[in-house]
Scaffold this motif. Structure first.
Motif, PDB file in Angstrom:
ATOM      1  N   LEU A 267      -1.864  -8.012  -1.850  1.00 35.51           N
ATOM      2  CA  LEU A 267      -2.278  -7.977  -0.446  1.00 35.51           C
ATOM      3  C   LEU A 267      -1.269  -7.210   0.396  1.00 35.51           C
ATOM      4  CD1 LEU A 267      -4.083  -8.838   1.901  1.00 35.51           C
ATOM      5  CD2 LEU A 267      -2.829 -11.004   1.975  1.00 35.51           C
ATOM      6  N   LEU A 268       0.025  -7.468   0.203  1.00 31.98           N
ATOM      7  CA  LEU A 268       1.035  -6.791   1.009  1.00 31.98           C
ATOM      8  C   LEU A 268       1.024  -5.291   0.762  1.00 31.98           C
ATOM      9  CD1 LEU A 268       4.067  -9.259   0.767  1.00 31.98           C
ATOM     10  CD2 LEU A 268       2.381  -9.015   2.602  1.00 31.98           C
ATOM     11  N   GLU A 269       0.843  -4.888  -0.465  1.00 34.97           N
ATOM     12  CA  GLU A 269       0.771  -3.466  -0.782  1.00 34.97           C
ATOM     13  C   GLU A 269      -0.389  -2.806  -0.046  1.00 34.97           C
ATOM     14  OE1 GLU A 269      -0.846  -1.886  -4.696  1.00 34.97           O
ATOM     15  OE2 GLU A 269       1.302  -1.497  -4.962  1.00 34.97           O
ATOM     16  N   LEU A 270      -1.520  -3.464  -0.040  1.00 35.36           N
ATOM     17  CA  LEU A 270      -2.697  -2.921   0.629  1.00 35.36           C
ATOM     18  C   LEU A 270      -2.500  -2.870   2.147  1.00 35.36           C
ATOM     19  CD1 LEU A 270      -5.609  -1.920   0.422  1.00 35.36           C
ATOM     20  CD2 LEU A 270      -6.363  -4.297   0.366  1.00 35.36           C
ATOM     21  N   LEU A 271      -1.916  -3.911   2.705  1.00 34.94           N
ATOM     22  CA  LEU A 271      -1.675  -3.936   4.142  1.00 34.94           C
ATOM     23  C   LEU A 271      -0.676  -2.855   4.550  1.00 34.94           C
ATOM     24  CD1 LEU A 271      -1.500  -7.793   4.793  1.00 34.94           C
ATOM     25  CD2 LEU A 271      -3.440  -6.262   5.157  1.00 34.94           C
TER      26      LEU A 271
END
Length: 296
Positions: A267-271
């Protein structure tokens, strides 16, 4: 006590994404008992990161979830940690809710309500009709004690048991719960049955039907499938996600070792790619990642 916060809009019109980190979900299926001190040390590191919520434990029968039999002891070791992160505890009945609200640092009391009759029986040893009454009682307990009740719409994307399911079914139960005064929900993919298309259609369907509720997503997934589900959820307007560091987790009652929680890292990578704010302390996050090897 703290109450659940609403996502706010940034200057570029993008809503800030709020994350619930789920070490409880990650730990509950591990058969080797994790020492209480190790659990607490891990939770302390996660509290430093700045997540909106920390799903830290559950007040349920130790026979059902033996790994979490020390939830109260873990909580006692967290009392001295200064953090804006709200603590979330899971319960399976009113007895658990009564125990949870006795602890002043528990902000949110979560209850897994399954729209599948079979899974409701497997997960809480009660049918849907009884579970609805339980939610009503838990809501009363929470509101009387200044806590926030949160309902997980478990098996929200279908079930493997052949029980009736449709978006209208999910909406019907959501409406019953809203009528009881519940305003905080997580649409839960308990066994990884969701698809990007299903997320893209069901999430906005429920949000449009109930515009005054807070609706997050608690997604489980087999390895490699999580990213596309997250993309679909973000595109559908979701701003609240439940994830777990390194993608550990899953429901022991579902009996699928490959279906864990979606990894917080994914999720953090995508955000980051989308330039969406989280407000997390990435140094503290790195420290929690390092310590997770002691836990798992």
């Amino acid at each position: 006590m703290a109450t659940a916060s609403q996502p706010h809009t940034l200057g570029n019109g993008t809503k800030k994404v709020l994350i619930t980190e789920c070490p409880r979900d990650a730990m509950q299926g591990i058969h080797r008992f994790i020492p209480t001190a190790t659990k607490a040390a891990y939770m302390k590191r996660l509290l430093n990161v700045g997540f909106d919520r920390l799903d830290f434990g559950s007040f349920v029968s130790p026979k059902a979830i033996p790994q979490l039999r020390d939830t109260a002891e873990v909580l006692g070791l967290l009392d001295s940690v200064p953090s804006a992160t709200k603590l979330l505890a899971i319960v399976a009945n009113t007895r658990g809710a009564e125990e949870a609200v006795r602890h002043m640092h528990v902000d949110i009391v979560g209850f897994p309500f399954s729209v599948s009759e079979t899974f409701q029986q497997r997960n809480a040893n009660s049918g849907i009709a009884q579970a609805l009454e339980t939610v009503k009682q838990i809501g009363t307990i929470c509101h009387a004690n200044g806590r926030t009740p949160l309902v997980y719409l478990s098996m929200g994307f279908g079930n493997p048991y052949g029980d009736p399911w449709s978006p209208a079914t999910v909406a019907d139960y959501t409406g019953k719960l809203v009528a009881m005064g519940i305003r905080h929900f997580a649409l839960a993919d308990t066994v990884g049955s969701s698809t990007p298309d299903a997320i893209a259609s069901l999430y906005p369907y429920l949000q449009d039907a109930f515009p005054d509720i807070e609706l997050g997503l608690h997604l489980h997934s087999t390895p490699g499938a999580g990213r596309e589900k997250l993309i679909a959820a973000l595109d559908a307007g979701c701003t609240r996600f439940d994830t777990a560091l390194r993608g550990f987790g899953g429901c022991p009652m579902a009996a699928d070792k490959l279906t864990g929680n979606i990894a917080t890292e994914t999720l953090l990578e995508l955000l980051d790619e989308r330039g969406i704010e989280t407000g997390l302390d990435r140094d503290a996050w790195a420290a929690a990642q390092w310590y997770s090897h002691e836990v798992f």
